[in-house]
Design a protein around this motif. Structure first.
Motif, PDB file in Angstrom:
ATOM      1  N   HIS A 123      20.620 -45.374  35.681  1.00 37.96           N
ATOM      2  CA  HIS A 123      19.934 -44.272  36.356  1.00 37.96           C
ATOM      3  C   HIS A 123      20.282 -44.234  37.832  1.00 37.96           C
ATOM      4  O   HIS A 123      20.553 -45.267  38.450  1.00 37.96           O
ATOM      5  CB  HIS A 123      18.418 -44.412  36.185  1.00 37.96           C
ATOM      6  N   GLU A 124      20.240 -43.019  38.390  1.00 42.25           N
ATOM      7  CA  GLU A 124      20.703 -42.800  39.764  1.00 42.25           C
ATOM      8  C   GLU A 124      19.951 -43.603  40.819  1.00 42.25           C
ATOM      9  O   GLU A 124      20.540 -44.055  41.801  1.00 42.25           O
ATOM     10  CB  GLU A 124      20.592 -41.302  40.100  1.00 42.25           C
ATOM     11  N   GLU A 125      18.637 -43.754  40.640  1.00 40.93           N
ATOM     12  CA  GLU A 125      17.830 -44.414  41.665  1.00 40.93           C
ATOM     13  C   GLU A 125      18.323 -45.823  41.980  1.00 40.93           C
ATOM     14  O   GLU A 125      18.228 -46.287  43.119  1.00 40.93           O
ATOM     15  CB  GLU A 125      16.358 -44.495  41.225  1.00 40.93           C
ATOM     16  N   LEU A 166      14.824 -53.936  42.898  1.00 42.66           N
ATOM     17  CA  LEU A 166      14.740 -52.543  42.497  1.00 42.66           C
ATOM     18  C   LEU A 166      15.301 -52.387  41.092  1.00 42.66           C
ATOM     19  O   LEU A 166      16.425 -52.813  40.816  1.00 42.66           O
ATOM     20  CB  LEU A 166      15.521 -51.665  43.486  1.00 42.66           C
ATOM     21  N   ASP A 167      14.506 -51.816  40.211  1.00 44.26           N
ATOM     22  CA  ASP A 167      15.034 -51.556  38.870  1.00 44.26           C
ATOM     23  C   ASP A 167      14.370 -50.344  38.237  1.00 44.26           C
ATOM     24  O   ASP A 167      13.324 -49.872  38.687  1.00 44.26           O
ATOM     25  CB  ASP A 167      14.933 -52.782  37.948  1.00 44.26           C
ATOM     26  N   PHE A 168      15.026 -49.824  37.216  1.00 45.15           N
ATOM     27  CA  PHE A 168      14.557 -48.662  36.469  1.00 45.15           C
ATOM     28  C   PHE A 168      14.616 -49.034  34.996  1.00 45.15           C
ATOM     29  O   PHE A 168      15.681 -49.391  34.489  1.00 45.15           O
ATOM     30  CB  PHE A 168      15.462 -47.460  36.747  1.00 45.15           C
ATOM     31  N   LYS A 169      13.469 -48.965  34.327  1.00 43.32           N
ATOM     32  CA  LYS A 169      13.441 -49.316  32.907  1.00 43.32           C
ATOM     33  C   LYS A 169      12.841 -48.175  32.090  1.00 43.32           C
ATOM     34  O   LYS A 169      11.872 -47.549  32.501  1.00 43.32           O
ATOM     35  CB  LYS A 169      12.660 -50.615  32.677  1.00 43.32           C
ATOM     36  N   PRO A 226      16.171 -38.878  38.661  1.00 42.43           N
ATOM     37  CA  PRO A 226      15.650 -38.981  40.022  1.00 42.43           C
ATOM     38  C   PRO A 226      14.970 -37.689  40.476  1.00 42.43           C
ATOM     39  O   PRO A 226      15.193 -36.629  39.906  1.00 42.43           O
ATOM     40  CB  PRO A 226      16.899 -39.256  40.855  1.00 42.43           C
ATOM     41  N   GLY A 227      14.147 -37.818  41.478  1.00 49.29           N
ATOM     42  CA  GLY A 227      13.440 -36.684  42.045  1.00 49.29           C
ATOM     43  C   GLY A 227      12.007 -37.076  42.330  1.00 49.29           C
ATOM     44  O   GLY A 227      11.696 -37.617  43.386  1.00 49.29           O
ATOM     45  N   MET A 228      11.123 -36.832  41.358  1.00 50.57           N
ATOM     46  CA  MET A 228       9.725 -37.227  41.529  1.00 50.57           C
ATOM     47  C   MET A 228       9.606 -38.731  41.766  1.00 50.57           C
ATOM     48  O   MET A 228       8.757 -39.182  42.541  1.00 50.57           O
ATOM     49  CB  MET A 228       8.906 -36.819  40.311  1.00 50.57           C
ATOM     50  N   THR A 229      10.449 -39.508  41.081  1.00 48.79           N
ATOM     51  CA  THR A 229      10.433 -40.954  41.303  1.00 48.79           C
ATOM     52  C   THR A 229      10.696 -41.268  42.775  1.00 48.79           C
ATOM     53  O   THR A 229       9.991 -42.073  43.389  1.00 48.79           O
ATOM     54  CB  THR A 229      11.504 -41.637  40.435  1.00 48.79           C
ATOM     55  N   ASN A 230      11.692 -40.624  43.343  1.00 44.18           N
ATOM     56  CA  ASN A 230      12.066 -40.872  44.736  1.00 44.18           C
ATOM     57  C   ASN A 230      10.990 -40.403  45.707  1.00 44.18           C
ATOM     58  O   ASN A 230      10.671 -41.091  46.684  1.00 44.18           O
ATOM     59  CB  ASN A 230      13.379 -40.152  45.066  1.00 44.18           C
ATOM     60  N   VAL A 231      10.442 -39.219  45.445  1.00 42.56           N
ATOM     61  CA  VAL A 231       9.436 -38.650  46.346  1.00 42.56           C
ATOM     62  C   VAL A 231       8.190 -39.534  46.371  1.00 42.56           C
ATOM     63  O   VAL A 231       7.633 -39.828  47.441  1.00 42.56           O
ATOM     64  CB  VAL A 231       9.085 -37.210  45.918  1.00 42.56           C
ATOM     65  N   LEU A 232       7.746 -39.981  45.201  1.00 42.86           N
ATOM     66  CA  LEU A 232       6.565 -40.842  45.148  1.00 42.86           C
ATOM     67  C   LEU A 232       6.845 -42.198  45.789  1.00 42.86           C
ATOM     68  O   LEU A 232       5.983 -42.765  46.485  1.00 42.86           O
ATOM     69  CB  LEU A 232       6.109 -41.018  43.703  1.00 42.86           C
TER      70      LEU A 232
END
Length: 409
Positions: A235-237, A251-254, A139-145
């Protein structure tokens, strides 16, 4: 401002190198379980701002001792140590930041707890302190964008994140990649634990459990990464974003299908349960991770020639896609983000290290904790002002470009 970095490994050392070049930071205490690890990194950085020490990150009193008088504690040890380091920061009356978190927070989100009811949130809030969670790459850039795009919508319905990687070697024949050594570039054990863990996706507003490497689909990344199979990834997101993006239902992270870890998992080599081999008991995952170079080898060691070669051969793509409604119309915003560690030689000259994809967002979040008035208690990187965050990141001289597009309908 004064900063304590707990953990001098791959990303902790890189963060120290970046922060040492920021005018806002006057002192960096870089500590590790073994002080010689921190000393080796400090020698490479070569800044009088960096002081070293030893600390036991699982002992809050020891963390508090190391953090006395600092403004921010930067947690760069294993995610399961989060609450220990947080308690130390709390005792030292310092703000706190990490790039990853798991126990107990994932379970608390699954239980439906509100952010204000998370472990240690109340204590930080009452102390007038902020604990900023998940401020790295992903997480980080994913969240900010995602927040940047969500701010353009009236309603957010769906957030999808995809990561793909490719290595393109000159003269390599088809399937030669099968024999390439595996190296995730950060803690190999944590990477394998993540791969081998069941995970969730938010579907119709409810969490759905998937097995490791479940939900396989093909994803089109920009070349040269190209089309790759991706699967649900722990993943955290997945856990925090349903609480920070009001109304999101999907919502998903792949992550791209990593063939070697998939084979390790299928063979039982990701197990943390000890097995007897002759007269010795050993956890299979420890055997695998013992064969992978430690992440701190990548902080400063690469030459400009090696970094330039990596720019030509190693590629990463991140896709962040946010869909919803604007003025009654269906809209999708999409970011295609290439490798953040390139161009390597230029980054090394700018920051002393090219390993910036986690460390630079972390450094920006750390400085913001010292300069920006934030909500107290636990907050997440998508609760920061994304425009301020991205501007600060680019104002460091970061020569990075990504593509954004808006799709109607």
């Amino acid at each position: 401002m004064k900063v304590l970095i707990v953990g001098a490994g791959g990303q902790g050392g890189a963060c120290a190198s970046i922060l040492a070049r920021q005018d806002a930071v006057e002192e960096i205490r870089l500590v590790d379980l073994k002080e010689e690890t921190a000393q080796a990194v400090a020698k490479q950085i070569g800044s009088p701002k960096v002081k070293t020490g030893a600390v036991n990150a699982t002992d809050p009193d020891d963390v508090a001792r190391a953090a006395e008088g600092v403004d921010v504690v930067v947690d760069m040890v294993m995610p399961w140590m989060v609450t220990y380091v947080m308690k130390g920061a709390l005792k030292a009356k310092a703000n706190y930041i990490n790039t990853a978190f798991d126990d107990p927070y994932w379970d608390e989100f699954l239980e439906g707890r509100a952010i204000e009811d998370l472990t240690l949130c109340k204590e930080f809030k009452e102390a007038g302190l902020t604990a900023l969670f998940g401020c790295g790459f992903a997480p980080g850039m994913t969240n900010v964008l995602a927040r940047r795009f969500a701010n353009k919508l009236d309603q957010v319905d769906s957030i999808k994140m995809r990561i793909g990687k490719a290595t393109v070697l000159p003269g390599e024949a088809p399937f030669d990649w099968v024999l390439r050594p595996w190296n995730p570039g950060w803690s190999p054990k944590q990477a394998l634990v993540d791969c081998a863990s069941p995970t969730y996706a938010l579907e119709g507003g409810k969490y759905v459990l998937y097995p490791p490497f479940g939900g396989i689909e093909m994803c089109d990344f920009p070349e040269p990464v190209g089309t790759l199979p991706v699967t649900h990834h722990s993943h955290e997101e997945i856990y925090s974003m349903p609480s920070t993006f009001e109304g999101v239902k999907e919502l998903d992270f792949k992550y791209y299908l990593m063939y070697q870890p998939a084979i390790f998992y299928a063979s039982g080599l990701c197990s943390q349960e000890k097995v007897k081999v002759g007269d010795t008991e050993v956890a299979p995952i420890d055997v695998v991770t013992a064969m992978v170079p430690p992440p701190q080898n990548n902080i400063f060691g690469a030459t400009d020639e090696q970094l330039a070669e990596a720019d030509k051969t190693a590629f990463i793509e991140l896709i962040v896609e946010v869909s919803g409604e604007k003025d009654g119309k269906k809209m999708t915003y999409k970011a295609n983000c290439p490798k953040m560690n390139a161009p390597g030689p230029e980054l090394k000259k700018l920051y002393g290290t090219a390993l910036v994809y986690v460390a630079l967002p972390l450094a920006i979040g750390t400085v913001m904790l010292g300069q920006v008035e934030m909500d107290k208690g636990i907050i997440f990187s998508d609760q920061l002002d994304p425009e301020d965050f991205l501007k600060r990141m680019m104002d460091t001289g970061y020569p990075y470009k990504w593509k954004e597009q808006c799709i109607e309908g």
